[in-house]
Motif scaffolding. Structure first.
Motif, short mmCIF file in Angstrom:
data_model
loop_
_atom_site.label_atom_id
_atom_site.label_comp_id
_atom_site.label_asym_id
_atom_site.label_seq_id
_atom_site.Cartn_x
_atom_site.Cartn_y
_atom_site.Cartn_z
N LEU A 1 0.93 -1.13 0.00
CA LEU A 1 0.16 -0.10 0.07
C LEU A 1 0.85 1.38 -0.12
O LEU A 1 0.50 2.22 -0.57
CB LEU A 1 -0.67 0.03 1.24
CG LEU A 1 -1.85 1.26 1.30
CD1 LEU A 1 -2.80 1.06 0.18
CD2 LEU A 1 -2.72 1.15 2.56
N TYR B 1 2.46 2.35 -3.41
CA TYR B 1 1.61 2.87 -4.22
C TYR B 1 2.18 4.08 -5.21
O TYR B 1 1.92 4.29 -6.49
CB TYR B 1 0.18 3.34 -3.83
CG TYR B 1 -0.80 3.36 -4.80
CD1 TYR B 1 -1.63 2.69 -5.30
CD2 TYR B 1 -1.21 4.77 -5.05
CE1 TYR B 1 -2.54 2.73 -6.44
CE2 TYR B 1 -2.06 5.25 -6.05
CZ TYR B 1 -2.82 4.31 -6.73
OH TYR B 1 -3.80 4.28 -7.71
N TYR C 1 -6.04 4.22 -4.57
CA TYR C 1 -5.32 4.36 -3.17
C TYR C 1 -6.04 4.90 -1.88
O TYR C 1 -6.36 4.29 -0.86
CB TYR C 1 -4.06 5.28 -3.42
CG TYR C 1 -3.07 5.58 -1.93
CD1 TYR C 1 -2.51 4.58 -1.65
CD2 TYR C 1 -3.26 6.86 -1.24
CE1 TYR C 1 -1.59 4.81 -0.41
CE2 TYR C 1 -2.71 7.09 -0.33
CZ TYR C 1 -1.68 6.18 0.16
OH TYR C 1 -1.06 6.27 1.48
N ALA D 1 -8.67 2.11 -0.94
CA ALA D 1 -8.14 1.02 -0.33
C ALA D 1 -7.79 1.52 1.21
O ALA D 1 -7.99 0.54 2.22
CB ALA D 1 -6.66 0.93 -1.26
N VAL E 1 -6.13 -9.68 -1.31
CA VAL E 1 -5.31 -8.90 -1.88
C VAL E 1 -4.78 -9.52 -3.35
O VAL E 1 -4.63 -8.67 -4.26
CB VAL E 1 -4.07 -8.57 -0.87
CG1 VAL E 1 -2.97 -7.90 -1.65
CG2 VAL E 1 -4.46 -8.07 0.39
N PHE F 1 -8.04 -2.70 -6.71
CA PHE F 1 -7.20 -2.29 -5.69
C PHE F 1 -7.80 -1.84 -4.36
O PHE F 1 -7.35 -1.93 -3.40
CB PHE F 1 -6.14 -1.36 -6.37
CG PHE F 1 -4.95 -0.78 -5.21
CD1 PHE F 1 -3.76 -1.47 -5.60
CD2 PHE F 1 -5.19 0.19 -4.74
CE1 PHE F 1 -2.67 -1.28 -4.69
CE2 PHE F 1 -4.26 0.47 -3.72
CZ PHE F 1 -2.92 -0.26 -3.73
N GLY F 2 -8.93 -0.72 -4.81
CA GLY F 2 -9.39 0.03 -3.58
C GLY F 2 -10.30 -0.51 -2.92
O GLY F 2 -10.24 -0.90 -1.71
N ALA G 1 -8.60 -5.15 -2.75
CA ALA G 1 -7.37 -5.14 -1.95
C ALA G 1 -7.23 -4.57 -0.62
O ALA G 1 -6.81 -5.01 0.25
CB ALA G 1 -6.10 -4.68 -2.77
N GLY G 2 -8.00 -3.50 -0.81
CA GLY G 2 -8.02 -2.60 0.60
C GLY G 2 -8.75 -3.61 1.86
O GLY G 2 -8.41 -3.46 2.75
#
Length: 570
Positions: A171, A174, A192, A195, A226, A246-247, A250-251
């Motif tokens: 993270l 990024y 980002y 996330a 993730v 990703f947001g 993965a977050g």
């Protein structure tokens, strides 16, 4: 039955007839005891109630003769008993040897059952209690054995938790991917920020999960999420695809994995090492960009963004799920063997009562911690998310070096702050770090306004990362100190929401201010003011001084002293 169940079982008499016993029960009792009724300590009391039923003489006679005599006497007595109108049949009686009528007795419902049923019930209860006592003893023995067999697994859990965080710390790298992501769509910072928000929210769910089913499964779920999010990003170039991959995915995975790393590690150690252990475990997350930045740079150069995300996703699944197999909570009832260090301010405290989330929300310290965490973490993330861009202005392609050095500062701040808080207290350490961070923010304004040297930018980023990292070790320690470890996962997850909200709000605020005023000078100034406010709030978290107990001795004044001396002389 030929043997009374109460003999040879540490009972000298049975409890049947404690409130009331009928003549029939006396006879049945003598039969049940197979003639051993004279060994019962309560026998004389029973005979005194109905002398006509049983003879208290010690004349030896055969068992059959005694039984026949008792049956005959019982029938005679029962036939002569006068019962009050409306009374229970055979229960409220007039003594056969007295002309006076007895006052009706209130009889327990259980005593209205025949003697044989009552004896069987008491016997089963005794056996059940004995079984429960045996099970409790076995559990205690298992706990003792567990302490002996797993007493050294604490550091194994610390290493595994640190390894999980080393993988999930992508993270913070990024910023190395942000340039390539910006070529795909506008708003490259949104995945980002999303996330960070999903990270914070999933800490609550993951914390609850690890409290219920354990940290191992929770960490595995985090690693899979993730990895799946990164793989999804490798297959799309759309804005919403990256927001989802990703947001969101993965977050959420970051939260599940992170929530399963620190709590079990803290449970293996005494409160004297809370800050140290929390600092070591979370340091893995902070130092991850040290290796991820050059790895990401090399993968981007060789394979491009999409293949890089595929490789990282598969690697995270393998690493996180593998490390999760070594993460385990201590057995129930486990007490850390380490004694609190002498002279440690933070260790000199009584055992903390475990609080539920509802009880925690009624504690004013929770809201003071939440707001302070919001300010401290959000202000740091305002800078960390854009540090590569700042460094690139003066360092060009070597900007990743600034990210690596800042990560070293981030990780060392977590460990150093944890150790220092064990010595001088959490609140004092937090206040010092927030004031130091505010001073750095103000000092950064002239640096980002002009063309500063690469060394100065790197040092500034390092110290800002150092101070930001202190939040990630101090607030987990606050949560354990204030609300215990039984519900630690969920309690800290709720507190950690301040981190996610701070990241989402203040990163957005920083982008707005930079766009409106051109440059990050205004953002640094706003962050500095907020950090000073946070430092003042941290002062409210200082432990209150214990009140000096009042003594019962009253002061003796001059006249009283003279009287005492005079009496002594007399």
């Amino acid at each position: 039955m030929s043997i009374c169940p109460y003999f040879d079982q540490d009972k000298k008499y049975c409890d049947v007839g404690e409130d009331y016993i009928s003549p029939y029960d006396v006879v049945a009792m003598s039969h049940h005891c197979s003639g051993r009724y004279r060994e019962c300590e309560r026998f004389d009391d029973l005979v005194a109630r109905y002398p006509e039923v049983l003879d208290s003489s010690d004349q030896p006679e055969g068992l059959s003769a005694r039984r026949a005599r008792y049956r005959s006497a019982a029938r005679e007595v029962l036939g002569n008993i006068e019962r009050p109108a409306g009374a229970n049949r055979g229960r409220e009686a007039v003594a056969p040897h007295s002309n006076a009528e007895r006052t009706p007795i209130k009889i327990k419902f259980s005593n209205k059952w025949p003697l044989s049923y009552r004896l069987d019930y008491v016997k089963s209860s005794f056996q059940s209690n004995a079984t429960n006592a045996t099970n409790a003893t076995n559990r205690e023995e298992k706990v003792v054995m567990s302490k002996e067999t797993v007493k050294n697994r604490g550091w194994q859990v610390v290493i595994a938790g640190t390894g999980i965080n080393l993988a999930l710390g992508v993270l913070y790298a990024y910023s190395m991917l942000k340039g390539e992501i910006g070529k795909l769509f506008e708003g490259a910072g949104d995945p980002y920020a999303t996330a960070c928000l999903a990270f914070a929210l999933s800490m609550i769910i993951g914390g609850k999960m690890q409290d219920k089913v354990g940290p191992r499964l929770t960490a595995i779920v985090g690693g899979l999420m993730v990895g799946a999010g990164f793989i999804l990003c490798s297959q799309t170039s759309s804005y919403w695809g990256w927001i989802l991959g990703f947001g969101v995915m993965a977050g959420l995975g970051f939260g599940f994995g992170y929530s399963a790393a620190t709590p079990p590690a803290l449970k293996w150690f005494s409160s004297a090492k809370t800050g140290l252990i929390a600092g070591i475990v979370v340091a893995g997350f902070g130092i991850a960009p040290v290796y991820l930045a050059p790895v990401a740079k090399g993968l981007l150069a060789s394979y491009g963004l999409h293949q890089t995300m595929m490789i990282l996703g598969i690697a995270f699944i393998v690493i996180v799920c593998g490390m999760a197999l070594m993460v385990v909570n201590p057995p129930a009832g486990y007490v850390p063997a380490e004694a609190p260090a002498k002279g440690a301010t933070a260790a000199k405290k009584v055992a903390v009562e475990d609080k539920t989330p509802g009880q925690m929300l009624k504690d004013g310290r929770f809201y003071a911690c939440w707001l302070t965490y919001f300010i401290g973490a959000g202000a740091g993330l305002m800078v960390i998310g854009s540090i590569a861009g700042l460094a690139k202005q003066s360092m060009g392609e070597m900007a990743f070096i600034a990210v690596c050095v800042m990560s070293v500062g981030n990780a060392s701040g977590r460990v150093i702050a944890g150790v220092l808080s064990d010595k001088i207290g959490r609140a004092a350490t937090l206040t010092i770090m927030l004031v130091f961070q505010a001073a750095l923010m103000f000092a950064a304004i002239p640096v980002v306004s002009g063309n500063s040297s690469a060394v100065l930018v790197t040092l500034l980023a390092t110290f800002i990362g150092f101070n930001y990292g202190t939040n990630l070790s101090l607030f987990p320690s606050f949560a354990k100190d204030y609300w215990g470890s039984a519900n630690y996962g969920l309690n800290y997850g709720m507190l950690f929401s301040a981190w996610g909200v701070g990241a989402f709000v203040l990163v957005k605020l920083s982008a707005f201010l930079s766009g409106k005023f051109g440059g990050m000078s205004t953002s640094f100034g706003v962050a500095g003011v907020m950090l000073l406010v946070g430092a003042m709030m941290a002062l409210s978290l200082r432990p209150k001084k214990a009140a000096v107990p009042a003594t019962a001795t009253e002061p003796i004044y001059a006249e009283e002293e003279d009287m005492v001396l005079q009496q002594a002389n007399d």
